[in-house]
Design an enzyme around this catalytic site. Structure first.
Site, PDB file in Angstrom:
ATOM      1  N   LYS A 127       0.969   4.344   6.860  1.00  0.00           N
ATOM      2  CA  LYS A 127       0.437   5.201   5.801  1.00  0.00           C
ATOM      3  C   LYS A 127       1.102   6.574   5.895  1.00  0.00           C
ATOM      4  CE  LYS A 127      -2.826   2.070   4.875  1.00  0.00           C
ATOM      5  NZ  LYS A 127      -2.799   1.221   3.657  1.00  0.00           N
ATOM      6  N   SER A 165       0.805  -1.225   0.000  1.00  0.00           N
ATOM      7  CA  SER A 165       0.000   0.000   0.000  1.00  0.00           C
ATOM      8  C   SER A 165       0.835   1.270   0.000  1.00  0.00           C
ATOM      9  CB  SER A 165      -0.935   0.019   1.218  1.00  0.00           C
ATOM     10  OG  SER A 165      -0.205   0.168   2.420  1.00  0.00           O
TER      11      SER A 165
END
Length: 251
Positions: free
Chosen positions: A140, A67
């Protein structure tokens, strides 16, 4: 050596009988166990220091997904500073590790390494020697902080924060800022996070109800900021905050 020359040498060591073989063996064994105790003491001290560092200062983490490509890829090891989770809070552009704020992660089946290695790995992870690779942690990039108005997308397909369009050079090649439109205000004491590989990241966008409240991550869930890529060695690098957010005004 004559008696006369012997008397000229200071000390009384010549008056002592040489040690017997059992005495020499006892001294040798004593030296061996002394060395073992020293090694164990050093190892114990190192483990304590590692535990203190892992608890209060920094911790290693293993990247379990794609991701954050190409910034981070599957299998990378990063070191995360925990200072930013406390007095020095994270800012826009930082890469952060945080605990799952609520059902972001699917149920994971722990890797079975066997009864002995499972215990060893859990122990090494506990003291901070081995990187954390399993559990409820995600990594993230911070796009917005408390009070920020985050919108995607404008007429040119860009994401904006507080009205300032972002030129996101860190995005995965070929990816657009978002395939999902959203317009949210980040709650206070929270952050809005997105992966660099936007088309392969279930982040704040995927968990929000349209208000920004459910997709944002509470600050008290943040473990810390990733500041260095440790492994593989040929890709080792320090992370710096991108200039992308320098022109973003305060809300």
């Amino acid at each position: 050596m004559s008696e006369a020359s012997r008397d000229q040498v200071p000390g009384e060591e010549y008056d002592q009988a040489p040690p017997t073989r059992p005495e020499r063996e006892e001294r040798h064994q004593g030296g061996f166990w002394h060395a073992v105790r020293e090694v164990l003491g050093i190892a114990a001290t190192a483990l304590v220091i590692s535990f203190v560092i892992k608890t209060f200062l920094a911790q290693a983490f293993w990247i379990p997904s794609g991701s954050m490509e190409d910034t981070l890829v599957y299998g990378d090891r990063v070191m995360v500073s925990k200072i930013q989770a406390g007095a020095m809070e994270v800012e826009r552009g930082d890469i952060v590790v945080f605990e799952d704020p609520g059902d972001w992660l699917p149920h994971m089946v722990p890797v079975d390494r066997g009864p002995v290695m499972d215990v060893v790995m859990k122990g090494l992870q506990f003291v901070g020697v081995a990187p954390v690779s399993e559990g409820n942690h995600l990594i993230k990039r911070v796009i917005g902080v408390g009070g920020d108005h985050v919108v995607c997308c404008d007429d040119q397909g860009r994401l904006s924060v507080n009205g300032q369009p972002l030129e996101e050079d860190y995005l995965y090649p070929g990816d657009v800022p978002s395939t999902v439109d959203f317009d949210v205000t980040v709650p206070e004491d929270s952050i809005w996070v997105m992966g660099d590989h936007r088309s392969n990241s279930r982040d704040s966008r995927a968990h929000d109800d349209g208000t920004g409240a459910t997709g944002a991550v509470p600050r008290d869930h943040v473990v810390g900021q990733a500041f260095v890529l440790l492994f593989p060695l040929d890709h080792a690098t320090w992370f710096s905050r991108p200039s992308t957010f320098e022109a973003v005004p305060e809300p």
